[in-house]
Structure formats: C-alpha cells, structure tokens
Design a protein around this motif. Structure first.
Motif, PDB file in Angstrom:
ATOM      1  N   ALA A 273       6.890  10.107   7.516  1.00 30.63           N
ATOM      2  CA  ALA A 273       6.877  11.537   7.849  1.00 30.63           C
ATOM      3  C   ALA A 273       5.509  11.987   8.352  1.00 30.63           C
ATOM      4  N   ARG A 274       4.437  11.339   7.919  1.00 22.92           N
ATOM      5  CA  ARG A 274       3.081  11.691   8.379  1.00 22.92           C
ATOM      6  C   ARG A 274       2.198  10.462   8.228  1.00 22.92           C
ATOM      7  N   PRO A 275       1.076  10.472   8.866  1.00 21.58           N
ATOM      8  CA  PRO A 275       0.172   9.317   8.751  1.00 21.58           C
ATOM      9  C   PRO A 275      -0.278   9.107   7.303  1.00 21.58           C
ATOM     10  N   ARG A 276      -0.413   7.830   6.928  1.00 19.02           N
ATOM     11  CA  ARG A 276      -0.810   7.478   5.564  1.00 19.02           C
ATOM     12  C   ARG A 276      -2.048   6.599   5.614  1.00 19.02           C
ATOM     13  N   THR A 277      -2.718   6.555   4.446  1.00 20.79           N
ATOM     14  CA  THR A 277      -3.875   5.668   4.317  1.00 20.79           C
ATOM     15  C   THR A 277      -3.383   4.265   4.024  1.00 20.79           C
ATOM     16  N   ALA A 278      -4.307   3.329   4.142  1.00 16.89           N
ATOM     17  CA  ALA A 278      -3.961   1.928   3.861  1.00 16.89           C
ATOM     18  C   ALA A 278      -3.520   1.762   2.417  1.00 16.89           C
ATOM     19  N   GLU A 279      -4.160   2.483   1.494  1.00 18.72           N
ATOM     20  CA  GLU A 279      -3.781   2.369   0.085  1.00 18.72           C
ATOM     21  C   GLU A 279      -2.363   2.896  -0.142  1.00 18.72           C
ATOM     22  N   GLU A 280      -1.995   3.973   0.560  1.00 11.90           N
ATOM     23  CA  GLU A 280      -0.639   4.511   0.406  1.00 11.90           C
ATOM     24  C   GLU A 280       0.404   3.537   0.963  1.00 11.90           C
ATOM     25  N   TYR A 281       0.097   2.931   2.117  1.00 12.50           N
ATOM     26  CA  TYR A 281       1.045   1.932   2.645  1.00 12.50           C
ATOM     27  C   TYR A 281       1.154   0.725   1.718  1.00 12.50           C
ATOM     28  N   GLN A 282       0.045   0.337   1.117  1.00 12.78           N
ATOM     29  CA  GLN A 282       0.068  -0.802   0.193  1.00 12.78           C
ATOM     30  C   GLN A 282       0.918  -0.477  -1.037  1.00 12.78           C
ATOM     31  N   ALA A 283       0.790   0.758  -1.557  1.00 14.07           N
ATOM     32  CA  ALA A 283       1.619   1.174  -2.686  1.00 14.07           C
ATOM     33  C   ALA A 283       3.101   1.189  -2.299  1.00 14.07           C
ATOM     34  N   LEU A 284       3.390   1.659  -1.047  1.00 13.24           N
ATOM     35  CA  LEU A 284       4.776   1.676  -0.579  1.00 13.24           C
ATOM     36  C   LEU A 284       5.348   0.260  -0.495  1.00 13.24           C
TER      37      LEU A 284
END
Length: 469
Positions: A273-284
């Motif tokens: 839905a919106r740009p994410r940080t690398a840490e957020e993508y890693q958590a996903l």
C-alpha cells in the motif's frame, strides 16, 4: 471374431434344454431297446410254438408221408399268414413239404433232439437273401413208425425292422419337438424367475452420487438374492460414509488453506500500500515464512494420510526397546513441557514391534496434543507396558460426543487453539493411520481429571528382529 457372451437366461435355458434332450435320448433308447427285445422274444416264441405244432402234425401222418397235398394245405394255412418259412426233409435230404422256394438253412443249424422240447436258446440268427431272419431246426417223427424228419423253420425279420425303423423316426421327431419345447419353456421360466434380479439391477442403477441414501429392499427379494442385497446395502453404507467424509475433508481443507492464504494476501497488500523500509519488508517475509511453513505442514500431513489410506507406505518394523524410544521422545518434548509449565514423566518397560520413524511420529503427535491441552501445573505421563504405549494428561476431559470422532480428520478438541498448532486437526488422524498400518489400534479413555490415549501394537512375532513391511 469373439462371440458375445450369453446371458444367464440363455445359458440356463440351454442347460435345461440339454438336460431334457439327454433325458429324451435315454428314455427313447430304452423304449426302442425294449420294443426290439419284446418283438424278438415274440418271434422266438412263435418259432418254438410252430416246432411243437409241426411235431404234433407229423405224428398224425404215416410214413412215407401220405397225402402230401393235404399236408401242404395244412402247412400253408399254418405258416402262410405270419411270414414263417418251413421246410420238411427226410434223412436223405429229400424235401417232403415246404412253404417257400427260398433257400433255408437246412442242415446248417444244430437240430433240437426229438426227446427234448425246444427252448429260446435253440433259435439262431440267419441271414436270408431277403434280410436278417431267425431260424430253428428240430428233429421230428412221422407216423406210427416214427420215421425221422428234419424240421427247419425261419422267420423273416424285415417287416419287424421296418417297424423299428418307423418307431425310431417317430422317436427322433418327438425328441426334436420335445427339446425345442423344453428350450422355449425353460427360457420363459428362467426369465420369469430372474425378474427379481432385473429389479435389483434397475434399483441399483437408480442410485447416484447424490442419492446414496437409497437402499435395496432386502426383504422384498428372493432368499437367494437376499445376501447380495444385504452386501450391496452395506457397500452403499460404506460409500455414503466415505463420500460424506471426503466432502467434509474437502470443505475443512479448503477452510484451513484459506486462512493462511488470506493472511499472506492481506499482509502483502498492506505492505504494497505504501513504501516500506528494509526492516519492515524483512518482518513481512518472516511472517510470510511462518505461513508457508504452516501450509507445508498441512500439505505434508494430508499427503501422508492419502498414502496411508492407499497402503503406499512401506513399514520397516523391528523390535524396539520401549524405554529407550520413549526416553528419546521425552527429551525432545521436555523443553516444550517446561515452557508450558507441565511436568513430563516416563514409566516404560518392555518392547514394541513397530516402525521406529512412524512410532516416534505417532507418540510425538500425542505428546504435542497433550502439552497443548494440559493446563499449567498439570502433568503428563508417558507409559509403556506389554506392547502398548499410553499418554495420559491432566486437564479437561474430552466431551463424550467428541471422543467418538476425535481421531477423524479436522476434528479439534478446542477449535480456538487450532490456528496456531500447525496440525490443522490432522495430528490424531495421522496417529490412527499409523496404527492401522501396523495392524494395531488407537483409543481414547477419559476420566474426570484427564484423558489417556493408548496405542496398542501387535505382539512381537517369534524370531522377529527386523522386518520390512
């Protein structure tokens, strides 16, 4: 070209026709032989009677035979009406009287002595120019001087053979008509008798996948077909149960697969839905990995059950030390039990005859289930005696209505705990499948303060050390 197979009706009709034909042939042959013997016996009796009569007539005549014309007239009256042939000859071979000019076996047959009455054994077969005949020769005496005379009498059998031939033709015609009539009647009778079987086939044809609750009326069929109807109804019971289980399995599988798939879709949609940080993508990705692992376990368990149902799993059974095997499993679950605040105790002895890998999986599923459903402060006892392994835990007993279905697929004692367990309600179903592969059983016994799951393995066979299958 391969001929089509005959129906049961046609086969039975042909069989009855063959039986009737055999009976007709046997009866016809008996009647023919009986008539032939009776006619031969009557002809022989007539020949014997003629010999006695000629002897009596000769004794009333002087010798040399006086008035041969009168004697010839008498003989013609006696022999001329029934096919008898007579010739009287003296010792020097001179013919005194005869009823035919046809040759007779004069001097060819042994003559019956004058002092003995003729009997049936004195009549012999003789082939005349006209055909088969019966003949007899006997000694006689003429007049007061007892002049010796040779009596030769023959009976032509051509008329008798003609009668027998016509009788045989009549028997053959009766045989053909009787066989055809028997075949027709047998076909009609068998077709009528097999009508209940056609009714059963028609009723069975009316049963479809959406009408598996239809059953055959076993009491309405003949006694011979009743076991078939009962077995067919039992098969329908099994099919209906299997279809219902399969439908429920498909629905439950779809439901359990939908949960992780929806979670993956929602998390991915939120992340995009919106740009994410690398840490957020890693958590996903870590969260998605957990869902993938859950899906993998569900697929693996479902595949295991499918293979177990089709007996595609090869067992490597061997005699296992129960204490050593259960201690290894207990050590693995000690950490999980400590985290849950549950005490795990071991009380095992003896041996079991099982596949080591599948044994560990079955007991592991039971222990995982026990740890999950035992409240903090409770305890679990892992015991083994006499080829049986029991897992007992304290806590709420399984409800009686649920206990009967606890080993079925996608059945959970506590549905609220199912989402995080990873088994999707397949753990106990896998336990039952493993025990069925071993030829054993899995049972549940409940008490007021807990539950006991028991695995009973077959006894150790004599001389068993290791075995495949």
């Amino acid at each position: 070209m391969k001929l089509p197979r005959l129906s049961i009706t046609a086969r039975l009709a042909l069989l009855f026709c063959a039986i009737a034909a055999g009976v007709f042939v046997a009866v016809g042959a008996y009647l023919y032989q009986t008539l032939q013997r009776q006619m031969a016996a009557r002809d022989d009796a007539a020949l014997l009677g003629k010999v006695v009569l000629i002897r009596q007539v000769l004794q009333t005549r002087p010798m040399p035979l006086a008035m041969p014309e009168e004697l010839q007239m008498v003989l013609d009256n006696v022999f001329g009406q029934d096919g008898m042939l007579l010739r009287l000859t003296t010792q020097d071979g001179r013919t005194v009287a005869q009823t035919t000019d046809e040759p007779l076996p004069v001097g060819q047959l042994p003559a019956v002595p004058l002092a003995r009455a003729p009997h049936a054994g004195d009549v012999r077969d003789w082939s005349s120019p006209a055909g088969p005949a019966r003949a007899i020769a006997a000694e006689g005496s003429a007049g007061a001087g007892n002049a010796p005379v040779l009596i030769t009498i023959a009976r032509d059998r051509s008329d008798r053979l003609a009668i027998l031939k016509r009788y045989a033709a009549d028997l053959l015609g009766a045989f053909v008509l009787g066989a055809l009539l028997a075949a027709g009647l047998a076909f009609v009778t068998v077709r009528h008798a097999l009508r209940p079987l056609r009714d059963v086939a028609r009723n069975a044809d009316a049963i479809h996948a959406n009408r598996l609750n239809t059953r055959l009326e076993a009491r309405a069929v003949p006694a011979e077909l009743r076991p078939l109807a009962v077995a067919f109804n039992a098969m329908l019971d099994r099919l209906e149960e299997g279809v219902q289980r399969l439908s429920g399995f498909a629905a439950d599988l779809a439901h359990d697969l939908r949960t992780p798939v929806n979670a993956l879709m929602m998390e991915t949609q939120v992340a995009l839905a919106r740009p994410r940080t690398a840490e957020e993508y890693q958590a996903l990705l870590a969260s998605n990995l957990e869902e993938y692992e859950r899906l993998g376990r569900m697929i693996e368990n479902t595949l295991f059950l499918a293979r177990a149902d089709n007996a595609q799993l090869a067992l490597r059974r061997e005699v296992l030390d129960a204490q050593a095997e259960l201690a290894r499993i207990r050590d693995y679950f000690d950490v999980l039990a400590d985290d849950a605040g549950v005490a795990l105790r071991l009380d095992a002895a003896g041996s079991v005859y099982a596949d080591a890998v599948l044994l560990r999986r079955a007991v592991g599923n039971l222990l995982s289930n026990a740890v999950q459903h035992t409240p903090p402060g409770g305890h679990i006892v892992l015991a083994a005696r006499d080829g049986a392994i029991a897992v007992t835990n304290t806590g709420e007993p399984v409800p009686a209505a649920l206990a009967e279905r606890i080993f079925e697929r996608y059945v959970r004692a506590d549905p609220a705990r199912g989402d995080g367990a990873g088994s999707a309600g397949l753990g106990l179903a896998i336990v039952r499948a493993i025990m069925q592969l071993h030829g054993g059983s899995a049972t549940l016994a409940t008490t007021a303060d807990g539950n006991t799951f028991t695995l009973r393995f077959p006894p150790v066979p004599a001389g068993a050390g290791g075995d495949n299958g």
